[in-house]
Scaffold this motif. Structure first.
Motif, PDB file in Angstrom:
ATOM      1  N   THR A 237       0.843  -1.200   0.000  1.00 62.63           N
ATOM      2  CA  THR A 237       0.000   0.000   0.000  1.00 62.63           C
ATOM      3  C   THR A 237       0.878   1.250   0.000  1.00 62.63           C
ATOM      4  O   THR A 237       0.618   2.215  -0.735  1.00 62.63           O
ATOM      5  N   ASN A 238       1.922   1.236   0.813  1.00 59.06           N
ATOM      6  CA  ASN A 238       2.864   2.364   0.823  1.00 59.06           C
ATOM      7  C   ASN A 238       3.504   2.552  -0.544  1.00 59.06           C
ATOM      8  O   ASN A 238       3.688   3.679  -1.018  1.00 59.06           O
ATOM      9  N   VAL A 239       3.849   1.429  -1.187  1.00 59.17           N
ATOM     10  CA  VAL A 239       4.460   1.483  -2.518  1.00 59.17           C
ATOM     11  C   VAL A 239       3.500   2.101  -3.528  1.00 59.17           C
ATOM     12  O   VAL A 239       3.876   2.973  -4.325  1.00 59.17           O
ATOM     13  N   VAL A 240       2.239   1.659  -3.500  1.00 56.12           N
ATOM     14  CA  VAL A 240       1.239   2.172  -4.438  1.00 56.12           C
ATOM     15  C   VAL A 240       1.021   3.670  -4.251  1.00 56.12           C
ATOM     16  O   VAL A 240       1.000   4.446  -5.214  1.00 56.12           O
ATOM     17  N   HIS A 241       0.879   4.094  -3.009  1.00 55.38           N
ATOM     18  CA  HIS A 241       0.626   5.512  -2.744  1.00 55.38           C
ATOM     19  C   HIS A 241       1.836   6.388  -3.043  1.00 55.38           C
ATOM     20  O   HIS A 241       1.689   7.543  -3.448  1.00 55.38           O
ATOM     21  N   LEU A 242       3.034   5.840  -2.876  1.00 54.87           N
ATOM     22  CA  LEU A 242       4.247   6.620  -3.121  1.00 54.87           C
ATOM     23  C   LEU A 242       4.612   6.694  -4.596  1.00 54.87           C
ATOM     24  O   LEU A 242       4.978   7.754  -5.104  1.00 54.87           O
ATOM     25  N   LEU A 243       4.474   5.564  -5.322  1.00 54.40           N
ATOM     26  CA  LEU A 243       5.010   5.478  -6.685  1.00 54.40           C
ATOM     27  C   LEU A 243       3.952   5.314  -7.775  1.00 54.40           C
ATOM     28  O   LEU A 243       4.259   5.507  -8.948  1.00 54.40           O
ATOM     29  N   ASN A 244       2.737   4.914  -7.414  1.00 55.52           N
ATOM     30  CA  ASN A 244       1.677   4.719  -8.402  1.00 55.52           C
ATOM     31  C   ASN A 244       2.157   3.882  -9.592  1.00 55.52           C
ATOM     32  O   ASN A 244       2.059   4.290 -10.748  1.00 55.52           O
ATOM     33  N   PRO A 245       2.675   2.662  -9.326  1.00 55.86           N
ATOM     34  CA  PRO A 245       3.209   1.846 -10.420  1.00 55.86           C
ATOM     35  C   PRO A 245       2.111   1.207 -11.272  1.00 55.86           C
ATOM     36  O   PRO A 245       0.973   1.032 -10.821  1.00 55.86           O
ATOM     37  N   GLU A 246       2.478   0.864 -12.502  1.00 53.95           N
ATOM     38  CA  GLU A 246       1.569   0.098 -13.362  1.00 53.95           C
ATOM     39  C   GLU A 246       1.372  -1.313 -12.817  1.00 53.95           C
ATOM     40  O   GLU A 246       0.297  -1.900 -12.959  1.00 53.95           O
ATOM     41  N   ALA A 247       2.439  -1.846 -12.251  1.00 52.22           N
ATOM     42  CA  ALA A 247       2.391  -3.220 -11.755  1.00 52.22           C
ATOM     43  C   ALA A 247       3.420  -3.411 -10.659  1.00 52.22           C
ATOM     44  O   ALA A 247       4.444  -2.728 -10.617  1.00 52.22           O
ATOM     45  N   ILE A 248       3.126  -4.347  -9.774  1.00 51.87           N
ATOM     46  CA  ILE A 248       4.093  -4.828  -8.785  1.00 51.87           C
ATOM     47  C   ILE A 248       4.296  -6.304  -9.086  1.00 51.87           C
ATOM     48  O   ILE A 248       3.335  -7.083  -9.077  1.00 51.87           O
ATOM     49  N   ILE A 249       5.526  -6.670  -9.386  1.00 49.56           N
ATOM     50  CA  ILE A 249       5.838  -8.054  -9.732  1.00 49.56           C
ATOM     51  C   ILE A 249       6.522  -8.707  -8.550  1.00 49.56           C
ATOM     52  O   ILE A 249       7.484  -8.160  -8.000  1.00 49.56           O
ATOM     53  N   ILE A 250       6.039  -9.891  -8.161  1.00 48.02           N
ATOM     54  CA  ILE A 250       6.638 -10.608  -7.041  1.00 48.02           C
ATOM     55  C   ILE A 250       7.289 -11.889  -7.547  1.00 48.02           C
ATOM     56  O   ILE A 250       6.663 -12.700  -8.226  1.00 48.02           O
ATOM     57  N   GLY A 251       8.568 -12.031  -7.229  1.00 46.69           N
ATOM     58  CA  GLY A 251       9.322 -13.215  -7.614  1.00 46.69           C
ATOM     59  C   GLY A 251       9.808 -13.969  -6.384  1.00 46.69           C
ATOM     60  O   GLY A 251       9.485 -13.626  -5.251  1.00 46.69           O
ATOM     61  N   GLY A 252      10.623 -14.988  -6.629  1.00 49.93           N
ATOM     62  CA  GLY A 252      11.084 -15.851  -5.543  1.00 49.93           C
ATOM     63  C   GLY A 252      10.359 -17.178  -5.605  1.00 49.93           C
ATOM     64  O   GLY A 252       9.266 -17.289  -6.165  1.00 49.93           O
ATOM     65  N   GLY A 253      10.966 -18.207  -5.015  1.00 42.76           N
ATOM     66  CA  GLY A 253      10.401 -19.554  -5.085  1.00 42.76           C
ATOM     67  C   GLY A 253       8.994 -19.661  -4.550  1.00 42.76           C
ATOM     68  O   GLY A 253       8.206 -20.487  -5.004  1.00 42.76           O
ATOM     69  N   ILE A 254       8.642 -18.810  -3.599  1.00 43.16           N
ATOM     70  CA  ILE A 254       7.319 -18.884  -2.974  1.00 43.16           C
ATOM     71  C   ILE A 254       6.185 -18.594  -3.955  1.00 43.16           C
ATOM     72  O   ILE A 254       5.055 -19.026  -3.769  1.00 43.16           O
ATOM     73  N   THR A 255       6.473 -17.870  -5.025  1.00 41.85           N
ATOM     74  CA  THR A 255       5.411 -17.484  -5.957  1.00 41.85           C
ATOM     75  C   THR A 255       5.165 -18.520  -7.049  1.00 41.85           C
ATOM     76  O   THR A 255       4.207 -18.402  -7.798  1.00 41.85           O
ATOM     77  N   GLU A 256       6.041 -19.506  -7.142  1.00 37.27           N
ATOM     78  CA  GLU A 256       5.852 -20.520  -8.180  1.00 37.27           C
ATOM     79  C   GLU A 256       4.652 -21.412  -7.815  1.00 37.27           C
ATOM     80  O   GLU A 256       4.563 -21.918  -6.702  1.00 37.27           O
ATOM     81  N   HIS A 257       3.756 -21.582  -8.758  1.00 33.83           N
ATOM     82  CA  HIS A 257       2.547 -22.393  -8.563  1.00 33.83           C
ATOM     83  C   HIS A 257       1.695 -21.841  -7.413  1.00 33.83           C
ATOM     84  O   HIS A 257       1.089 -22.600  -6.656  1.00 33.83           O
ATOM     85  N   ALA A 258       1.672 -20.528  -7.256  1.00 31.11           N
ATOM     86  CA  ALA A 258       0.926 -19.948  -6.137  1.00 31.11           C
ATOM     87  C   ALA A 258      -0.011 -18.857  -6.634  1.00 31.11           C
ATOM     88  O   ALA A 258       0.032 -17.724  -6.166  1.00 31.11           O
ATOM     89  N   ASP A 259      -0.879 -19.198  -7.569  1.00 32.63           N
ATOM     90  CA  ASP A 259      -1.817 -18.219  -8.122  1.00 32.63           C
ATOM     91  C   ASP A 259      -2.722 -17.634  -7.042  1.00 32.63           C
ATOM     92  O   ASP A 259      -3.034 -16.449  -7.048  1.00 32.63           O
ATOM     93  N   GLN A 260      -3.154 -18.480  -6.112  1.00 29.28           N
ATOM     94  CA  GLN A 260      -4.033 -18.013  -5.046  1.00 29.28           C
ATOM     95  C   GLN A 260      -3.339 -16.980  -4.165  1.00 29.28           C
ATOM     96  O   GLN A 260      -3.957 -16.017  -3.700  1.00 29.28           O
TER      97      GLN A 260
END
Length: 310
Positions: A237-260
Motif C-alpha cells: 500500500t505504501n508502494v502504491v501511494h508513493l510510486l503509483n506503479p503500473e504493476a508490482i511483480i513478485i518473484g522468488g520460489g514462494i510465488t511458483e505455482h501460487a496463483d491463489q
C-alpha cells in the motif's frame, strides 16, 4: 552467432547459462558457490567456465547477476553479507584482465527485474516495482523504464522500510522492517512459533509446504498465512501511494505455482489503497522464475555492447 555467458551468483549456488543475442537460452546449469578463499576461488570458477565455452562458441561478453550491493558502473561488489570475503571484489576488472572480454555486473534483484522487463512479466511496462520474497525482501524500482539507483547505487531497499514501530529486530540493526514480517522467512518463523504454542515442534518447513497446508485448510497455517498477506499488503500500500506503479511483480520460489497467493494479495491490497488508486489487479507473479537473473545479466551486457535497442 555471438553468445553471452551469464552467471547468477548467490550465497548457495552459482547459476550459469549461455544465451544468444536474441535472449534465447542455449543451456543452463548450476554449481555450489565457493565458500573459502573467495577472492581467488570465485574468479577461478568463472574464468574456467568461460574458457570451456570458448572452445565451442563465439563468446562476446560476460553478464553477471550477483548478490550484494553492486556498483554496476565499476562492476564492483560494494558489500555482501552472504559471502564472506566477497565485499570489495572488483569483479569486472578481474575477469576482463584474464579473459579480455567485456563484463557487466549488477545486483541480482535489479538483474532479475531487467530480465522480466526484457522477456517476462514486465514487458511493455515503464513504471514498475519488482520484489523477491525469500530470506529477506529484495526490491527494485523502475520509473520511466529505468531502474532507480540513487546517488550511491543503494536505492530501492523496500525490505528495510519500517512497518511496525519498535517491532521485530532486523539484521540491518533496525526494528520493525518490512522483511521481518513479509519475507518468506517470516512466514516460516511465524508458523513454527504458532505450532510451538500449540505444543508441536516443527524443526524445518518451507514456504511452499505451508502454502500446501493452507490449501488443505490447516487452521494454524491459515491463521499465519492471513497475517502474512496482511503484512505484505501494508508494505505494498505504501508502494502504491508513493510510486503509483503500473504493476508490482513478485518473484522468488514462494510465488511458483501460487496463483491463489497473488490473488489474495490483490484482494487485501484493494481494501487498503485509496479508491482513486484502485484500477484493478496490480500485483502479478514473475514469469521467468529463477532464470530471471540470467536473462537480466544478458540484457545488461547486450546494452553495454550496443547490440540491443532500448
Amino acid at each position: 552467432m555471438d553468445y553471452i555467458v551469464c552467471f547468477d551468483i548467490g550465497g548457495t549456488f552459482i547459476k550459469f547459462g549461455l544465451l544468444d543475442r536474441n535472449g534465447k537460452m542455449i543451456f543452463k546449469d548450476k554449481a555450489m558457490t565457493p565458500k573459502s578463499n573467495l577472492q581467488k576461488s570465485l574468479p577461478e570458477f568463472l574464468v574456467k567456465r568461460v574458457k570451456l565455452l570458448q572452445n565451442d562458441f563465439q563468446i562476446v561478453g560476460i553478464g553477471i547477476s550477483s548478490c550484494g550491493l553492486i556498483n554496476h558502473e565499476r562492476g564492483e561488489v560494494l558489500f555482501s553479507n552472504n559471502l564472506p570475503g566477497y565485499s570489495g571484489m572488483k569483479l569486472a576488472e578481474i575477469l576482463f584482465n584474464q579473459l579480455q572480454l567485456p563484463v557487466s555486473v549488477e545486483n541480482d534483484v535489479k538483474s532479475a527485474c531487467l530480465g522480466e522487463m526484457w522477456k517476462g512479466a514486465i514487458q511493455g511496462k515503464r513504471n514498475v516495482v519488482f520484489l523477491t520474497l525469500g530470506t529477506g525482501i529484495g526490491s527494485t524500482i523502475v520509473i520511466d523504464g529505468k531502474i532507480v539507483n540513487g546517488s550511491h547505487h543503494l536505492a530501492g531497499e523496500l525490505g528495510h522500510t519500517v512497518i511496525v514501530s519498535e517491532g521485530r529486530p532486523c539484521g540491518c540493526g533496525r526494528k520493525g522492517c518490512y522483511e521481518r514480517y513479509a519475507a518468506t522467512s517470516a512466514l516460516v518463523n511465524d508458523f513454527i512459533e504458532e505450532k510451538k504454542k500449540h505444543g508441536e515442534v516443527v524443526e524445518r518447513i518451507s514456504g511452499e509446504e505451508i502454502f500446501k497446508l493452507v490449501t488443505e485448510e490447516d487452521p494454524i497455517a491459515l491463521s499465519v498465512y492471513k497475517k502474512f498477506i496482511r503484512f505484505i499488503s501494508i508494505g505494498l500500500t505504501n508502494v502504491v501511494h508513493l510510486l503509483n506503479p503500473e504493476a508490482i511483480i513478485i518473484g522468488g520460489g514462494i510465488t511458483e505455482h501460487a496463483d491463489q497467493f497473488i490473488q489474495d494479495i490483490n484482494i487485501e491490497l484493494k481494501k487498503e489503497i485509496m479508491p482513486i488508486y484502485n484500477q484493478g489487479n496490480i500485483v502479478y507473479p514473475s514469469h521467468l522464475g529463477n532464470d530471471a537473473g540470467l536473462y537480466g545479466a544478458c540484457y545488461i551486457l547486450l546494452k553495454k555492447l550496443n547490440k540491443l535497442q532500448v
